[in-house]
Scaffold this motif. Sequence first.
Motif, PDB file in Angstrom:
ATOM      1  N   MET B   1       0.843  -1.206   0.000  1.00 29.04           N
ATOM      2  CA  MET B   1       0.000   0.000   0.000  1.00 29.04           C
ATOM      3  C   MET B   1       0.868   1.243   0.000  1.00 29.04           C
ATOM      4  SD  MET B   1      -3.003   1.105  -0.140  1.00 29.04           S
ATOM      5  CE  MET B   1      -3.408   2.833  -0.253  1.00 29.04           C
ATOM      6  N   ASN B   2       1.841   1.260   0.941  1.00 26.92           N
ATOM      7  CA  ASN B   2       2.741   2.388   1.035  1.00 26.92           C
ATOM      8  C   ASN B   2       3.466   2.647  -0.292  1.00 26.92           C
ATOM      9  OD1 ASN B   2       3.756   4.458   2.431  1.00 26.92           O
ATOM     10  ND2 ASN B   2       5.304   3.307   3.553  1.00 26.92           N
ATOM     11  N   ASN B   3       3.903   1.555  -0.917  1.00 28.28           N
ATOM     12  CA  ASN B   3       4.610   1.669  -2.180  1.00 28.28           C
ATOM     13  C   ASN B   3       3.762   2.298  -3.271  1.00 28.28           C
ATOM     14  OD1 ASN B   3       7.033   0.790  -1.374  1.00 28.28           O
ATOM     15  ND2 ASN B   3       6.977  -1.193  -2.431  1.00 28.28           N
ATOM     16  N   ILE B   4       2.469   1.975  -3.243  1.00 31.27           N
ATOM     17  CA  ILE B   4       1.571   2.546  -4.247  1.00 31.27           C
ATOM     18  C   ILE B   4       1.497   4.058  -4.074  1.00 31.27           C
ATOM     19  CG2 ILE B   4      -0.823   2.625  -5.061  1.00 31.27           C
ATOM     20  CD1 ILE B   4      -1.011  -0.352  -4.422  1.00 31.27           C
ATOM     21  N   VAL B   5       1.412   4.491  -2.796  1.00 27.50           N
ATOM     22  CA  VAL B   5       1.345   5.929  -2.525  1.00 27.50           C
ATOM     23  C   VAL B   5       2.646   6.621  -2.977  1.00 27.50           C
ATOM     24  CG1 VAL B   5       1.128   7.692  -0.735  1.00 27.50           C
ATOM     25  CG2 VAL B   5      -0.227   5.594  -0.598  1.00 27.50           C
ATOM     26  N   ILE B   6       3.790   6.019  -2.598  1.00 30.65           N
ATOM     27  CA  ILE B   6       5.083   6.597  -2.996  1.00 30.65           C
ATOM     28  C   ILE B   6       5.187   6.654  -4.523  1.00 30.65           C
ATOM     29  CG2 ILE B   6       7.598   6.245  -2.963  1.00 30.65           C
ATOM     30  CD1 ILE B   6       7.222   4.878  -0.214  1.00 30.65           C
ATOM     31  N   GLY B   7       4.791   5.548  -5.140  1.00 29.32           N
ATOM     32  CA  GLY B   7       4.859   5.478  -6.597  1.00 29.32           C
ATOM     33  C   GLY B   7       4.018   6.555  -7.252  1.00 29.32           C
ATOM     34  N   LEU B   8       2.777   6.700  -6.781  1.00 33.55           N
ATOM     35  CA  LEU B   8       1.890   7.719  -7.358  1.00 33.55           C
ATOM     36  C   LEU B   8       2.450   9.122  -7.159  1.00 33.55           C
ATOM     37  CD1 LEU B   8      -1.715   6.440  -6.561  1.00 33.55           C
ATOM     38  CD2 LEU B   8      -0.674   6.805  -8.803  1.00 33.55           C
ATOM     39  N   LEU B   9       3.005   9.359  -5.943  1.00 29.87           N
ATOM     40  CA  LEU B   9       3.592  10.677  -5.671  1.00 29.87           C
ATOM     41  C   LEU B   9       4.734  10.962  -6.642  1.00 29.87           C
ATOM     42  CD1 LEU B   9       3.750  10.975  -1.772  1.00 29.87           C
ATOM     43  CD2 LEU B   9       2.615  12.540  -3.371  1.00 29.87           C
ATOM     44  N   ALA B  10       5.571   9.952  -6.874  1.00 32.80           N
ATOM     45  CA  ALA B  10       6.712  10.134  -7.778  1.00 32.80           C
ATOM     46  C   ALA B  10       6.229  10.440  -9.193  1.00 32.80           C
ATOM     47  CB  ALA B  10       7.597   8.890  -7.770  1.00 32.80           C
ATOM     48  N   ILE B  11       5.203   9.704  -9.633  1.00 33.82           N
ATOM     49  CA  ILE B  11       4.699   9.909 -10.997  1.00 33.82           C
ATOM     50  C   ILE B  11       4.064  11.292 -11.131  1.00 33.82           C
ATOM     51  CG2 ILE B  11       2.991   9.152 -12.699  1.00 33.82           C
ATOM     52  CD1 ILE B  11       3.418   6.288 -11.606  1.00 33.82           C
ATOM     53  N   ILE B  12       3.174  11.624 -10.182  1.00 35.53           N
ATOM     54  CA  ILE B  12       2.478  12.912 -10.265  1.00 35.53           C
ATOM     55  C   ILE B  12       3.478  14.060 -10.116  1.00 35.53           C
ATOM     56  CG2 ILE B  12       0.757  14.398  -9.141  1.00 35.53           C
ATOM     57  CD1 ILE B  12      -0.713  11.718  -8.406  1.00 35.53           C
ATOM     58  N   GLY B  13       4.426  13.895  -9.193  1.00 38.05           N
ATOM     59  CA  GLY B  13       5.453  14.924  -9.014  1.00 38.05           C
ATOM     60  C   GLY B  13       6.249  15.157 -10.283  1.00 38.05           C
ATOM     61  N   THR B  14       6.653  14.056 -10.933  1.00 40.89           N
ATOM     62  CA  THR B  14       7.421  14.177 -12.177  1.00 40.89           C
ATOM     63  C   THR B  14       6.596  14.889 -13.247  1.00 40.89           C
ATOM     64  OG1 THR B  14       8.507  12.098 -11.625  1.00 40.89           O
ATOM     65  CG2 THR B  14       8.762  12.872 -13.884  1.00 40.89           C
ATOM     66  N   LEU B  15       5.310  14.505 -13.345  1.00 36.81           N
ATOM     67  CA  LEU B  15       4.430  15.132 -14.334  1.00 36.81           C
ATOM     68  C   LEU B  15       4.291  16.634 -14.096  1.00 36.81           C
ATOM     69  CD1 LEU B  15       1.421  12.710 -14.911  1.00 36.81           C
ATOM     70  CD2 LEU B  15       2.768  13.886 -16.656  1.00 36.81           C
ATOM     71  N   THR B  56      13.831   4.795  -4.140  1.00 37.54           N
ATOM     72  CA  THR B  56      12.481   5.110  -3.659  1.00 37.54           C
ATOM     73  C   THR B  56      11.717   5.884  -4.735  1.00 37.54           C
ATOM     74  OG1 THR B  56      13.460   5.326  -1.478  1.00 37.54           O
ATOM     75  CG2 THR B  56      11.203   6.118  -1.727  1.00 37.54           C
ATOM     76  N   TYR B  57      12.398   6.870  -5.324  1.00 38.59           N
ATOM     77  CA  TYR B  57      11.766   7.646  -6.404  1.00 38.59           C
ATOM     78  C   TYR B  57      11.376   6.730  -7.561  1.00 38.59           C
ATOM     79  CZ  TYR B  57      11.589  10.604 -10.575  1.00 38.59           C
ATOM     80  OH  TYR B  57      11.216  11.191 -11.754  1.00 38.59           O
ATOM     81  N   MET B  58      12.239   5.740  -7.815  1.00 41.91           N
ATOM     82  CA  MET B  58      12.005   4.869  -8.968  1.00 41.91           C
ATOM     83  C   MET B  58      10.855   3.885  -8.777  1.00 41.91           C
ATOM     84  SD  MET B  58      13.553   5.879 -11.483  1.00 41.91           S
ATOM     85  CE  MET B  58      13.525   4.580 -12.728  1.00 41.91           C
ATOM     86  N   ILE B  59      10.315   3.778  -7.566  1.00 41.13           N
ATOM     87  CA  ILE B  59       9.107   2.955  -7.385  1.00 41.13           C
ATOM     88  C   ILE B  59       8.037   3.492  -8.349  1.00 41.13           C
ATOM     89  CG2 ILE B  59       7.238   2.340  -5.774  1.00 41.13           C
ATOM     90  CD1 ILE B  59       9.366   2.535  -3.525  1.00 41.13           C
ATOM     91  N   GLY B  60       7.972   4.819  -8.455  1.00 40.99           N
ATOM     92  CA  GLY B  60       7.064   5.420  -9.432  1.00 40.99           C
ATOM     93  C   GLY B  60       7.749   5.635 -10.774  1.00 40.99           C
ATOM     94  N   GLY B  61       9.023   6.041 -10.693  1.00 41.82           N
ATOM     95  CA  GLY B  61       9.769   6.359 -11.929  1.00 41.82           C
ATOM     96  C   GLY B  61       9.809   5.183 -12.886  1.00 41.82           C
ATOM     97  N   GLU B  62       9.860   3.983 -12.309  1.00 46.88           N
ATOM     98  CA  GLU B  62       9.903   2.766 -13.128  1.00 46.88           C
ATOM     99  C   GLU B  62       8.694   2.677 -14.062  1.00 46.88           C
ATOM    100  OE1 GLU B  62      11.947   0.345 -14.666  1.00 46.88           O
ATOM    101  OE2 GLU B  62      12.830   0.864 -12.732  1.00 46.88           O
TER     102      GLU B  62
END
Lengths: 123, 229
Positions: B1-15, B56-62
């Motif tokens: 669950m936590n990873n999903i949140v981190i991943g989404l934050l990374a993706i949205i932040g990058t966007l 950690t960033y790459m959880i979403g960056g991937e």
Amino acid sequence: MLKLGKIITHIAVLYGIFLIGNWIQLTFHLIIPGSVIGMILLFILLYTKSIKVSWIEDGTRLFVSHLTLFFIPATVGIVNYLQLFTGEGILLIIIVLISTALVMGISGVVSQWFVRKKEMHHE
Amino acid sequence: MNNIVIGLLAIIGTLIVYLFMWKLHRRILLPVTLPIFLGSIVIVLILLIFHIDYDTYMIGGEWINQLLGPAVVALAYPLYQQRDLLKRLFFPILMGTFVGAVVGIMSGVLLAKWLGVEEFIIYSLVSKSVTTPVSIVIADSLGGAMPLAAVFVMLAGMCGVLIAPFIFKAFKIDHVIGRGVGIGSASHAIGTARAMEDGPLGGSASTVAMVLSAIIVSIIAPILVEWMI
């Protein structure tokens, strides 16, 4: 909403062709990356009109015009290599600069020479 | 669950960072305002300031990275749009691009070897003249580091745009096709965007050169590098 669906479908088609490219690379043990094989494949499909441009157009356009967005995560990885660019690491930038200058100059001269030769034959 | 949140934050932040930089670049059209350059710097700074690991960033960056492959496939479309030019001037553009690819690989390797650069850095530098998603795959297959390759590609693009006027003068390149092929072969998409500002024909030649160069370098880089190192 319809447009978004279309774009997602187009990107799914690109992804599918990418997977086929990967499969071709693995099956035939080629050095050329699967993504590049996929690109050549899509070009051939478009050129021979095997698939319609409209099947991929909107998604591809959006993709190509924001291409560098997809490069950001890979580039940010430099955060683990920052020490390389301190001190003598500046030399790396100079290597890139010189090599880039040579590529631009020489490829430009060569193609210009061949174009001029072709133009003379036609006149 | 936590990873999903981190991943989404990374993706949205990058966007968000990308879109902001993209708008800025449209106002101030300079190589140093390119979204890939400023955007990457901003995200690197955020990671450094908040002590966030790259992993950690790459959880979403991937997830964004997953689209690099299809992004390369998408380049068939601009090439298809330029099919008439490709047909008409295939040989001159191919010759220029091919010689440029050989010069780019060899000069990079030779200069780096001469200056005593570490081997994995050389491998990351070989394909700097081709577009990022192809370049990082080549670097990875040679034994280089993908992020380094991505940065060298960006540098080749930005340096190329800055030096283009001087290079065209020094090498007496005044034909629109020669200029387009030169900038596309050396500086990929960043160079092509610059070439398009000067006119559609040069932009088209640059597009074709950029795509051909990606194909050529991916084939000859492993061969030349094995021979040279």
